[in-house]
Enzyme design. Sequence first.
Site, PDB file in Angstrom:
ATOM      1  N   ARG A 168      -8.638  -0.586   4.338  1.00 16.62           N
ATOM      2  CA  ARG A 168      -7.803   0.485   3.781  1.00 16.62           C
ATOM      3  C   ARG A 168      -6.419  -0.041   3.417  1.00 16.62           C
ATOM      4  O   ARG A 168      -5.775   0.500   2.524  1.00 16.62           O
ATOM      5  CB  ARG A 168      -7.623   1.619   4.809  1.00 16.62           C
ATOM      6  CG  ARG A 168      -8.802   2.551   4.919  1.00 16.62           C
ATOM      7  CD  ARG A 168      -8.425   3.772   5.738  1.00 16.62           C
ATOM      8  NE  ARG A 168      -7.124   4.274   5.300  1.00 16.62           N
ATOM      9  CZ  ARG A 168      -6.204   4.796   6.104  1.00 16.62           C
ATOM     10  NH1 ARG A 168      -6.428   4.902   7.380  1.00 16.62           N
ATOM     11  NH2 ARG A 168      -5.052   5.221   5.623  1.00 16.62           N
TER      12      ARG A 168
ATOM     13  N   LYS B 160       0.834  -1.207   0.000  1.00 18.03           N
ATOM     14  CA  LYS B 160       0.000   0.000   0.000  1.00 18.03           C
ATOM     15  C   LYS B 160       0.868   1.256   0.000  1.00 18.03           C
ATOM     16  O   LYS B 160       0.629   2.186  -0.776  1.00 18.03           O
ATOM     17  CB  LYS B 160      -0.908   0.017   1.245  1.00 18.03           C
ATOM     18  CG  LYS B 160      -1.588   1.354   1.483  1.00 18.03           C
ATOM     19  CD  LYS B 160      -2.427   1.356   2.730  1.00 18.03           C
ATOM     20  CE  LYS B 160      -1.736   1.854   3.959  1.00 18.03           C
ATOM     21  NZ  LYS B 160      -1.507   3.315   4.046  1.00 18.03           N
ATOM     22  N   ASN B 161       1.883   1.271   0.862  1.00 19.75           N
ATOM     23  CA  ASN B 161       2.666   2.498   0.996  1.00 19.75           C
ATOM     24  C   ASN B 161       3.609   2.743  -0.184  1.00 19.75           C
ATOM     25  O   ASN B 161       4.239   3.790  -0.261  1.00 19.75           O
ATOM     26  CB  ASN B 161       3.451   2.489   2.316  1.00 19.75           C
ATOM     27  CG  ASN B 161       2.524   2.735   3.504  1.00 19.75           C
ATOM     28  OD1 ASN B 161       1.338   3.021   3.320  1.00 19.75           O
ATOM     29  ND2 ASN B 161       3.048   2.623   4.710  1.00 19.75           N
TER      30      ASN B 161
ATOM     31  N   ARG C  10      -0.138  14.681  13.024  1.00 23.15           N
ATOM     32  CA  ARG C  10       0.482  14.424  11.728  1.00 23.15           C
ATOM     33  C   ARG C  10       0.507  15.650  10.804  1.00 23.15           C
ATOM     34  O   ARG C  10      -0.178  15.706   9.785  1.00 23.15           O
ATOM     35  CB  ARG C  10      -0.218  13.255  11.030  1.00 23.15           C
ATOM     36  CG  ARG C  10      -0.222  12.012  11.858  1.00 23.15           C
ATOM     37  CD  ARG C  10      -0.871  10.859  11.163  1.00 23.15           C
ATOM     38  NE  ARG C  10       0.047  10.160  10.268  1.00 23.15           N
ATOM     39  CZ  ARG C  10      -0.302   9.102   9.560  1.00 23.15           C
ATOM     40  NH1 ARG C  10      -1.515   8.647   9.598  1.00 23.15           N
ATOM     41  NH2 ARG C  10       0.572   8.509   8.785  1.00 23.15           N
TER      42      ARG C  10
ATOM     43  N   ARG D 239      -4.809  10.576   4.093  1.00 20.22           N
ATOM     44  CA  ARG D 239      -3.829  11.619   4.295  1.00 20.22           C
ATOM     45  C   ARG D 239      -2.750  11.642   3.219  1.00 20.22           C
ATOM     46  O   ARG D 239      -2.194  12.691   2.891  1.00 20.22           O
ATOM     47  CB  ARG D 239      -3.208  11.376   5.669  1.00 20.22           C
ATOM     48  CG  ARG D 239      -2.828  12.609   6.357  1.00 20.22           C
ATOM     49  CD  ARG D 239      -2.160  12.285   7.656  1.00 20.22           C
ATOM     50  NE  ARG D 239      -1.324  13.408   7.992  1.00 20.22           N
ATOM     51  CZ  ARG D 239      -0.108  13.551   7.552  1.00 20.22           C
ATOM     52  NH1 ARG D 239       0.436  12.630   6.810  1.00 20.22           N
ATOM     53  NH2 ARG D 239       0.578  14.628   7.864  1.00 20.22           N
TER      54      ARG D 239
ATOM     55  N   ASP E 219       4.247   0.811  12.109  1.00 20.95           N
ATOM     56  CA  ASP E 219       3.072   0.143  11.522  1.00 20.95           C
ATOM     57  C   ASP E 219       2.929  -1.316  11.972  1.00 20.95           C
ATOM     58  O   ASP E 219       1.953  -1.976  11.614  1.00 20.95           O
ATOM     59  CB  ASP E 219       3.129   0.211   9.990  1.00 20.95           C
ATOM     60  CG  ASP E 219       2.818   1.608   9.463  1.00 20.95           C
ATOM     61  OD1 ASP E 219       2.410   2.473  10.254  1.00 20.95           O
ATOM     62  OD2 ASP E 219       2.987   1.832   8.241  1.00 20.95           O
TER      63      ASP E 219
ATOM     64  N   ILE F 255       1.958  18.633   8.093  1.00 19.98           N
ATOM     65  CA  ILE F 255       2.639  18.548   6.788  1.00 19.98           C
ATOM     66  C   ILE F 255       3.620  19.710   6.629  1.00 19.98           C
ATOM     67  O   ILE F 255       4.023  20.049   5.521  1.00 19.98           O
ATOM     68  CB  ILE F 255       1.622  18.536   5.615  1.00 19.98           C
ATOM     69  CG1 ILE F 255       0.663  19.733   5.712  1.00 19.98           C
ATOM     70  CG2 ILE F 255       0.862  17.234   5.547  1.00 19.98           C
ATOM     71  CD1 ILE F 255      -0.050  20.028   4.415  1.00 19.98           C
ATOM     72  N   ASP F 256       3.977  20.323   7.780  1.00 23.47           N
ATOM     73  CA  ASP F 256       4.853  21.496   7.730  1.00 23.47           C
ATOM     74  C   ASP F 256       6.174  21.230   7.011  1.00 23.47           C
ATOM     75  O   ASP F 256       6.685  22.081   6.276  1.00 23.47           O
ATOM     76  CB  ASP F 256       5.113  22.018   9.157  1.00 23.47           C
ATOM     77  CG  ASP F 256       5.667  20.936  10.077  1.00 23.47           C
ATOM     78  OD1 ASP F 256       5.206  19.777   9.969  1.00 23.47           O
ATOM     79  OD2 ASP F 256       6.564  21.227  10.881  1.00 23.47           O
ATOM     80  N   LEU F 257       6.728  20.019   7.187  1.00 26.30           N
ATOM     81  CA  LEU F 257       8.033  19.735   6.581  1.00 26.30           C
ATOM     82  C   LEU F 257       7.933  19.661   5.056  1.00 26.30           C
ATOM     83  O   LEU F 257       8.844  20.079   4.343  1.00 26.30           O
ATOM     84  CB  LEU F 257       8.621  18.434   7.147  1.00 26.30           C
ATOM     85  CG  LEU F 257       8.833  18.425   8.669  1.00 26.30           C
ATOM     86  CD1 LEU F 257       9.252  17.046   9.159  1.00 26.30           C
ATOM     87  CD2 LEU F 257       9.883  19.455   9.071  1.00 26.30           C
TER      88      LEU F 257
ATOM     89  N   CYS G 216      -6.003  13.441  12.734  1.00 25.46           N
ATOM     90  CA  CYS G 216      -5.984  12.045  12.328  1.00 25.46           C
ATOM     91  C   CYS G 216      -5.998  11.218  13.594  1.00 25.46           C
ATOM     92  O   CYS G 216      -5.494  11.644  14.628  1.00 25.46           O
ATOM     93  CB  CYS G 216      -4.723  11.772  11.532  1.00 25.46           C
ATOM     94  SG  CYS G 216      -4.450  10.037  11.216  1.00 25.46           S
TER      95      CYS G 216
HETATM   96  C1  UD1 Z   1       4.153   7.022   6.300  1.00 28.55           C
HETATM   97  C2  UD1 Z   1       3.325   5.783   6.089  1.00 28.55           C
HETATM   98  C3  UD1 Z   1       2.741   5.309   7.416  1.00 28.55           C
HETATM   99  C4  UD1 Z   1       3.855   5.115   8.443  1.00 28.55           C
HETATM  100  C5  UD1 Z   1       4.724   6.366   8.549  1.00 28.55           C
HETATM  101  C6  UD1 Z   1       5.942   6.176   9.441  1.00 28.55           C
HETATM  102  C7  UD1 Z   1       2.469   6.032   3.840  1.00 28.55           C
HETATM  103  C8  UD1 Z   1       1.303   6.292   2.960  1.00 28.55           C
HETATM  104  N1  UD1 Z   1       2.250   6.090   5.166  1.00 28.55           N
HETATM  105  O1  UD1 Z   1       3.297   8.044   6.796  1.00 28.55           O
HETATM  106  O2  UD1 Z   1       2.069   4.066   7.188  1.00 28.55           O
HETATM  107  O3  UD1 Z   1       3.282   4.856   9.700  1.00 28.55           O
HETATM  108  O4  UD1 Z   1       5.210   6.746   7.240  1.00 28.55           O
HETATM  109  O5  UD1 Z   1       6.681   5.095   9.021  1.00 28.55           O
HETATM  110  O6  UD1 Z   1       3.557   5.744   3.375  1.00 28.55           O
HETATM  111  N2  UD1 Z   1       5.930  14.939  10.508  1.00 28.55           N
HETATM  112  C9  UD1 Z   1       5.954  16.282  10.805  1.00 28.55           C
HETATM  113  N3  UD1 Z   1       5.781  17.170   9.777  1.00 28.55           N
HETATM  114  C10 UD1 Z   1       5.618  16.776   8.493  1.00 28.55           C
HETATM  115  C11 UD1 Z   1       5.617  15.385   8.190  1.00 28.55           C
HETATM  116  C12 UD1 Z   1       5.779  14.488   9.238  1.00 28.55           C
HETATM  117  O7  UD1 Z   1       6.104  16.685  11.951  1.00 28.55           O
HETATM  118  O8  UD1 Z   1       5.488  17.628   7.609  1.00 28.55           O
HETATM  119  C13 UD1 Z   1       6.106  13.957  11.606  1.00 28.55           C
HETATM  120  C14 UD1 Z   1       4.863  13.077  11.813  1.00 28.55           C
HETATM  121  O9  UD1 Z   1       3.896  13.702  12.606  1.00 28.55           O
HETATM  122  C15 UD1 Z   1       5.490  11.870  12.463  1.00 28.55           C
HETATM  123  C16 UD1 Z   1       6.864  11.759  11.777  1.00 28.55           C
HETATM  124  O10 UD1 Z   1       7.123  13.046  11.237  1.00 28.55           O
HETATM  125  O11 UD1 Z   1       5.667  12.095  13.829  1.00 28.55           O
HETATM  126  C17 UD1 Z   1       6.955  10.740  10.676  1.00 28.55           C
HETATM  127  O12 UD1 Z   1       5.874  10.913   9.764  1.00 28.55           O
HETATM  128  P1  UD1 Z   1       5.983  10.525   8.233  1.00 28.55           P
HETATM  129  O13 UD1 Z   1       7.184   9.644   8.040  1.00 28.55           O
HETATM  130  O14 UD1 Z   1       5.883  11.760   7.425  1.00 28.55           O
HETATM  131  O15 UD1 Z   1       4.675   9.656   8.036  1.00 28.55           O
HETATM  132  P2  UD1 Z   1       3.752   9.577   6.756  1.00 28.55           P
HETATM  133  O16 UD1 Z   1       4.557   9.812   5.534  1.00 28.55           O
HETATM  134  O17 UD1 Z   1       2.534  10.372   6.996  1.00 28.55           O
END
Ligand code: UD1
Length: 420
Positions: A396, A22-23, A121, A92, A304, A123-125, A116
């Site tokens: 999902r 899926k990912n 979670r 997301r 996960d 998306i600032d980064l 969520c």
């Molecule tokens: C992806 C996976 C999800 C998995 C996660 C961590 C997909 C579709 N989903 O989610 O199944 O659990 O990786 O392995 O591939 N963060 C920020 N700001 C940002 C982005 C992330 O603070 O802009 C934080 C998140 O809140 C979290 C950490 O960074 O604490 C890691 O998140 P991230 O690796 O981005 O997870 P996803 O890509 O959403």
Amino acid sequence: MDRMLIDGGVTLNGKVKVSGAKNSILPLLFSTLLAKGKHRFTNVPKLADVDSALKLLQELGASYSWEGNSLEVVTNDLTSNEAHYDIVRKMRASILCMGPLLARTGSASVSLPGGCAIGSRPIDLHLEAFQEMGASIENKSGYIIATAKPLKGANILFDITTVGGTENVMMAAVLAEGSTTIENAAKEPEIIDLAEYLNKMGANVVGAGTGVISITGVKELKPATHEVVPDRIEAGTLLIAGAITGGDVEVLDCRPKDIETLIHKLRESGFKVDEGEDWVRVFPNKSWKAVDITTAAHPGFPTDLQAQFMALMTVAQGTSVISETIFENRFMHVPELVRMGAQISLDGNKAVVEGNSILEGAPVMCTDLRASAALVLTSLVANGKTRIQRVYHVDRGYEGIDKKFFDLGAKIKRLNEPME
Ligand code: UD1
């Protein structure tokens, strides 16, 4: 609304095949926005999240067709650059359309994902990285509007390792002017899969799977054909299902090296686990010892698989400490496991799990994807029947999981019942 009814206490035995990840398929689908024409993927899992991604692509002007588990996506002229709230709130990962849209059309408008179940979670980064690449970002009526004419290569250093952020920047950078370096990049197998597809399309991505990824922008990409990597989280879940029921389960069509940390923890716990190039087998065991885990970015223990491993620890000998370092609030499964007789106490980001629990079937409710997998695993060993509500969370991310468990011997039924 579907529910699952599981009659516990059956040992699972046999061989089971893993579906595509899926990912991986989600970013791959969004990468199709980068190149006009016909993209073809094989080993695609049929999942609710894949349907959501396809619906979004369709709204942007793409079309698609299925043939078994193969999927063809045609992305000729895009007719929109907006990802609406209705889809983004369900999935997301929709945010992953932003990088490719910015790269191909110079603008993207994506609804903010909002809260969520497993934490805020943000998306600032993603957004900071796009700004560093020359994009201007505006937040208007719940939508993030990004524009960049043109998008320029930049040196991106992520404060936190982010899988989605790394993927979004990779997809933006392949068509940007100049070179981009991503430092503290995520190293997940799905990142490597995406890089492989981008390179098949003619991109220049080097270093995927390491902490530093370098991308040199190119003028144009052409669609290609790609086989999706096996789902390592599904493989891990099936392996734990064999372990928790004391069964002999061989997981086929997987990549054991992608779940080495889980395999290591199972062995530490006392399980015999054999592995080959594309299979892994757990052997019957009557009693296993508690081991601690701490989730971490790949190649650490995957967040996960945290909930599923916790289910296994509820019936281990001794006490284990499970530390969740990736997402806050990713212990939504704990109250449901406790209702089934597990003894778990929470202390911040740590769960202390007392083993030797006598688990009893109960009506339980899924709260998020991996939490629901933990409930299914616990039901397999609980005495009596467990009725699991809101199984759309399972759907999902797990293709035909009830059929896979049924074929391994589980007493599992899907019921279509009205909501209470
Ligand atoms: C992806 C996976 C999800 C998995 C996660 C961590 C997909 C579709 N989903 O989610 O199944 O659990 O990786 O392995 O591939 N963060 C920020 N700001 C940002 C982005 C992330 O603070 O802009 C934080 C998140 O809140 C979290 C950490 O960074 O604490 C890691 O998140 P991230 O690796 O981005 O997870 P996803 O890509 O959403």
